[in-house]
Design a protein around this motif. Structure first.
Motif, PDB file in Angstrom:
ATOM      1  N   PHE A   1      -0.169  -1.399  -8.267  1.00 18.39           N
ATOM      2  CA  PHE A   1       0.350  -0.915  -6.990  1.00 18.39           C
ATOM      3  C   PHE A   1       1.866  -1.014  -6.915  1.00 18.39           C
TER       4      PHE A   1
ATOM      5  N   HIS B   1       4.089   2.865  -3.619  1.00 19.46           N
ATOM      6  CA  HIS B   1       4.002   3.956  -4.599  1.00 19.46           C
ATOM      7  C   HIS B   1       4.823   5.171  -4.177  1.00 19.46           C
TER       8      HIS B   1
ATOM      9  N   LYS C   1      -6.653   1.871  -1.998  1.00 29.64           N
ATOM     10  CA  LYS C   1      -5.863   0.635  -1.918  1.00 29.64           C
ATOM     11  C   LYS C   1      -6.773  -0.589  -2.062  1.00 29.64           C
TER      12      LYS C   1
ATOM     13  N   LYS D   1      -5.747   3.767  -6.340  1.00 24.21           N
ATOM     14  CA  LYS D   1      -4.514   4.281  -5.736  1.00 24.21           C
ATOM     15  C   LYS D   1      -4.799   4.866  -4.351  1.00 24.21           C
TER      16      LYS D   1
ATOM     17  N   LYS E   1       0.815  -1.224   0.000  1.00 32.58           N
ATOM     18  CA  LYS E   1       0.000   0.000   0.000  1.00 32.58           C
ATOM     19  C   LYS E   1       0.847   1.272   0.000  1.00 32.58           C
TER      20      LYS E   1
ATOM     21  N   ASP F   1       3.272   1.801  -9.370  1.00 36.35           N
ATOM     22  CA  ASP F   1       2.530   3.061  -9.338  1.00 36.35           C
ATOM     23  C   ASP F   1       2.225   3.556 -10.754  1.00 36.35           C
TER      24      ASP F   1
END
Length: 197
Positions: A109, A61, A142, A139, A58, A112
């Motif tokens: 994820f 990115h 999550k 994004k 999570k 990114d």
């Protein structure tokens, strides 16, 4: 990950060598749960390592270099970020994918990156903005992990998605674009075969 003659094989990208071993264990445990869940139909509890891996995913990115962008997608991102997220979303990598009619857009994820199908390269701004909006929701929100399953389109996600202006109308236009992309190929194939008879 694969199981072959009672030998479990896990292959990882070389970049995983830099990642903490506890996070690597969480990745392997997540893959094992997915692999064996259907076979044994048991309910799995989340382990410390799985939680660690998901928290890492999570936040990955934040560490990912932003080196890929396309001007049209970037314009769409800025419109959506300003109008729907108060400019609070960091710009991801923005790229065109293939001419897929099933995977219209996706957010990865791990790198990114938002990838959009090339069937939307010459589409209206509101359609492109809706696709970007959907992926930026991924994004931002999550995913949720529960009992061995990863949920991306949660109730909260669907509620946020429905806030986009003219959502139903845009989705009908998207379906129309998909149908138009399929039809010419069939017609041209028919014409080619018919001419050659």
């Amino acid at each position: 990950i694969k199981l072959y003659h009672n030998i479990l094989q896990v292959n990882m990208n070389h970049q995983w060598q830099e990642i903490d071993q506890e996070i690597q264990k969480g990745l392997i445990q997540t893959l094992l749960v997915k692999m064996f869940k259907k076979r044994f139909r048991y309910k799995t509890k989340t382990t410390f390592n799985i939680e660690l891996y998901h928290n890492f995913t999570k936040k990955i990115h934040l560490m990912t270099p932003k080196t890929k962008t396309h001007p049209v997608l970037e314009e769409s991102f800025h419109r959506v970020n300003q109008n729907h997220f108060h400019k609070l979303i960091e710009q991801p990598n923005l790229v065109w994918g293939t001419a897929s009619k099933t995977k219209l857009a996706c957010y990865n994820f791990h790198n990114d990156t938002i990838t959009v199908s090339t069937i939307f390269q010459n589409t209206q701004a509101e359609i492109l903005d809706y696709l970007i909006y959907h992926e930026l929701l991924h994004k931002k929100q999550k995913f949720k992990y529960k009992r061995g399953r990863t949920y991306f389109h949660t109730k909260k996600f669907r509620q946020a998605e429905s806030l986009f202006p003219n959502q139903k109308s845009i989705e009908r236009k998207i379906n129309s674009i998909i149908r138009k992309c399929r039809t010419p190929r069939k017609q041209s194939l028919f014409k080619t075969i018919f001419r050659n008879l």
